[in-house]
Design an enzyme around this catalytic site. Structure first.
Site, PDB file in Angstrom:
ATOM      1  N   TYR A  74       0.865  -1.182   0.000  1.00  0.00           N
ATOM      2  CA  TYR A  74       0.000   0.000   0.000  1.00  0.00           C
ATOM      3  C   TYR A  74       0.903   1.233   0.000  1.00  0.00           C
ATOM      4  O   TYR A  74       1.982   1.207  -0.591  1.00  0.00           O
ATOM      5  CB  TYR A  74      -0.945  -0.063   1.216  1.00  0.00           C
ATOM      6  CG  TYR A  74      -2.137   0.854   1.096  1.00  0.00           C
ATOM      7  CD1 TYR A  74      -2.981   0.807  -0.007  1.00  0.00           C
ATOM      8  CD2 TYR A  74      -2.406   1.780   2.100  1.00  0.00           C
ATOM      9  CE1 TYR A  74      -4.069   1.655  -0.121  1.00  0.00           C
ATOM     10  CE2 TYR A  74      -3.503   2.631   1.999  1.00  0.00           C
ATOM     11  CZ  TYR A  74      -4.321   2.566   0.889  1.00  0.00           C
ATOM     12  OH  TYR A  74      -5.397   3.413   0.782  1.00  0.00           O
ATOM     13  N   LYS A 129     -20.536 -20.790  -8.492  1.00  0.00           N
ATOM     14  CA  LYS A 129     -19.808 -20.621  -9.747  1.00  0.00           C
ATOM     15  C   LYS A 129     -18.378 -20.161  -9.463  1.00  0.00           C
ATOM     16  O   LYS A 129     -17.413 -20.668 -10.046  1.00  0.00           O
ATOM     17  CB  LYS A 129     -20.527 -19.567 -10.595  1.00  0.00           C
ATOM     18  CG  LYS A 129     -20.113 -19.527 -12.039  1.00  0.00           C
ATOM     19  CD  LYS A 129     -20.962 -20.472 -12.834  1.00  0.00           C
ATOM     20  CE  LYS A 129     -20.675 -20.381 -14.302  1.00  0.00           C
ATOM     21  NZ  LYS A 129     -21.590 -21.219 -15.090  1.00  0.00           N
ATOM     22  N   ASP A 172     -27.199 -16.661 -16.017  1.00  0.00           N
ATOM     23  CA  ASP A 172     -28.605 -16.712 -15.589  1.00  0.00           C
ATOM     24  C   ASP A 172     -29.348 -15.411 -15.868  1.00  0.00           C
ATOM     25  O   ASP A 172     -30.047 -14.866 -15.010  1.00  0.00           O
ATOM     26  CB  ASP A 172     -28.687 -17.071 -14.104  1.00  0.00           C
ATOM     27  CG  ASP A 172     -28.240 -18.501 -13.838  1.00  0.00           C
ATOM     28  OD1 ASP A 172     -28.139 -19.272 -14.807  1.00  0.00           O
ATOM     29  OD2 ASP A 172     -27.981 -18.846 -12.675  1.00  0.00           O
ATOM     30  N   ALA A 232     -31.313 -19.817 -24.468  1.00  0.00           N
ATOM     31  CA  ALA A 232     -29.928 -19.465 -24.779  1.00  0.00           C
ATOM     32  C   ALA A 232     -29.058 -20.702 -24.968  1.00  0.00           C
ATOM     33  O   ALA A 232     -28.278 -20.797 -25.913  1.00  0.00           O
ATOM     34  CB  ALA A 232     -29.362 -18.580 -23.667  1.00  0.00           C
ATOM     35  N   ASN A 361     -21.877 -27.439 -17.650  1.00  0.00           N
ATOM     36  CA  ASN A 361     -20.863 -26.467 -18.040  1.00  0.00           C
ATOM     37  C   ASN A 361     -19.712 -26.332 -17.050  1.00  0.00           C
ATOM     38  O   ASN A 361     -18.738 -25.640 -17.327  1.00  0.00           O
ATOM     39  CB  ASN A 361     -21.501 -25.102 -18.308  1.00  0.00           C
ATOM     40  CG  ASN A 361     -22.382 -24.623 -17.171  1.00  0.00           C
ATOM     41  OD1 ASN A 361     -22.385 -25.184 -16.090  1.00  0.00           O
ATOM     42  ND2 ASN A 361     -23.161 -23.588 -17.440  1.00  0.00           N
TER      43      ASN A 361
END
Length: 474
Positions: A74, A129, A172, A232, A361
């Site tokens: 930092y 995910k 989604d 889709a 997927n």
């Protein structure tokens, strides 16, 4: 001890306390036991999500030898890399986590098979995910659920946050706006943007179709395919199948109103992608609904309404010899595997991890983004997805295809590095990569990153930084 515990103990030949017993065979269970077992993941999820209070967290990856190191990480030291990036913006990939970080963005309008449940209710899926991205692909991922359904606001938000990320995974988002959102963002953003419910799902469906047809001795260029659902995932699957060599006139797609054909008066320019499918496919001129679409088909790929019962199992009776069925609706497939087998189905796949042949997927997006990020690709093309599908199919074929093994599973760590390498090489061939690589170079790089991620998780579990969950005694 419940019936499943006893079954697992007997089947595995191990103590009931074993952490990874052999999975029971559905054929050996009663219908009631099958349904109870299928419901177990949901029941466990209700307990374990609360127990852990979410599935991901942020931790440092740079050393902190003592508090003086914060003058490096930092102020004041951080000013130097800032100035370096100002001079050359591409240095952001060298100095920051951008090179390995993806945002998974959703508005919660089409979550799993649950529909429009809102951004807060979508968070468990997006967290999951992110967990899969990290464990399977070594990719850092941030879930971002947006409190808007307005396509323009979604597009603008993603544009504004894009500088912080190496890629964007749309997730989604309801049809048809998901197509327009993807098209605009791919045209505008300097990083790869994809919609996993399109290209991601299509990639694994294509891999599974290639091997399932090989298993029953049919050539994919001769196969008749029925696609149930016109969202889709289905439209992208059709596009990738055609790009792989399947014949358009042998493909038939069915939406909630019936088979797509040019005699329907509800398919107009407002439904441009459905219209395109109707114009190019259905060489047999089929009309009607799901039953008629499946008649004579060698393979059915369904991504439609969760079941069971969305597709009556008896419809399989009208398919070609050695029928193949992918019932991929989540969280419950359009029909149960045991129902399909009772009607002669030779290869059955779902999107669930607790059934054989998970055509999901999760075998696509972690590795595809691994390869994409490592070469700093500008976008993710269909050809890159086909390269991933071909590599997945090859991996499973090398191991040996069976009716219950047509695609690799998540336990096969090497597969993800191979898939990443195939994607990276294709990106280079297409001129989409900012960094060049060879298959072997990317394979080794990806294997090291993915291996580190898995080892890190195991080490945190072994050392107690991730608490071990112990089921209460029955």
């Amino acid at each position: 001890m419940g019936f499943m515990d006893k079954f697992k103990k007997k089947e595995a030949g191990e103590s009931a306390g074993s952490e990874q017993p052999k999975k029971p065979r559905y054929e050996d269970l009663t219908p009631e036991q099958r349904l109870e077992l299928a419901a177990k993941p949901g029941k466990d999820a209700m307990i374990m999500h609360k127990y852990y209070g979410g599935k991901i967290e942020t931790v440092p990856k740079a050393c902190i030898r003592n508090f003086d190191d914060f003058s490096i990480w930092y102020s004041p030291g951080v000013a130097e890399p800032c100035k370096d990036i100002e001079k050359n913006p591409d240095m952001v990939y060298e100095h920051t986590c951008k090179w390995n970080t993806v945002a998974v963005v959703s508005d919660g309008t089409r979550v799993l098979g649950l529909g429009d449940i809102g951004p807060e209710a979508a968070m468990p899926v997006m967290e999951g995910k992110a967990m899969l991205f990290k464990y399977l692909g070594g990719v850092d991922c941030v879930p971002i659920c947006l409190d808007t359904k307005d396509p323009d606001k979604i597009i603008e938000t993603v544009r504004l946050i894009a500088p912080s990320f190496g890629g964007i995974n749309l997730e989604d988002i309801s049809n048809p706006k998901c197509f327009d959102i993807l098209d605009e963002l791919r045209a505008d953003c300097k990083i790869p943007v994809w919609h996993d419910d399109q290209q991601g799902t299509a990639t694994i469906e294509v891999a599974g179709a290639i091997n399932a047809l090989k298993l029953v001795g049919k050539k994919f260029e001769d196969a008749n395919i029925a696609i149930v659902g016109a969202g889709a995932a289905s439209i992208a699957t059709a596009r990738l199948l055609l790009g792989t060599g399947f014949r358009a006139d042998h493909l038939c797609m069915c939406d909630s109103k019936g088979i797509l054909n040019m005699d329907r008066d509800d398919i107009d320019d407002a439904h441009r992608l459905k219209k395109m499918i109707a114009e190019k496919t259905n060489g047999a001129g089929k009309k009607g609904g799901i039953k008629e679409a499946m008649e004579g088909a060698d393979i059915v790929i369904a991504a439609s309404k969760p079941g069971p019962g969305t597709i009556p199992a008896e419809y399989i009776d009208g398919m070609a010899d050695d029928p193949i069925v992918f019932a991929t609706a989540n969280p419950v497939p359009e029909m149960w595997p045991w129902e399909a087998k009772e009607h002669g189905c030779k290869v059955f796949a779902t999107g669930r991890a607790d059934f054989p042949n998970q055509v999901n997927n999760s075998m696509g997006f972690p590795a595809i983004f691994r390869g994409v990020l490592d070469v700093r690709a500008k976008s993710i093309s269909d050809e890159m997805c086909i390269a991933a599908a071909t590599e997945l199919a090859k991996c499973a074929e090398e191991k040996g295809l069976t009716p219950e093994y047509i695609v690799p599973n998540m336990s096969e760590e090497d597969v993800f590095a191979r898939e990443a390498a195939a994607v990276a090489v294709k990106a280079c061939e297409q001129g989409l990569a900012r960094k060049k690589t060879t298959y072997q170079e990317e394979y080794e790089r990806a294997a090291a990153i993915i291996g580190r991620s898995r080892k890190l998780t195991r080490a945190m579990m072994d050392q107690g930084f991730i608490k071990k969950y112990v089921e209460p005694a029955q």
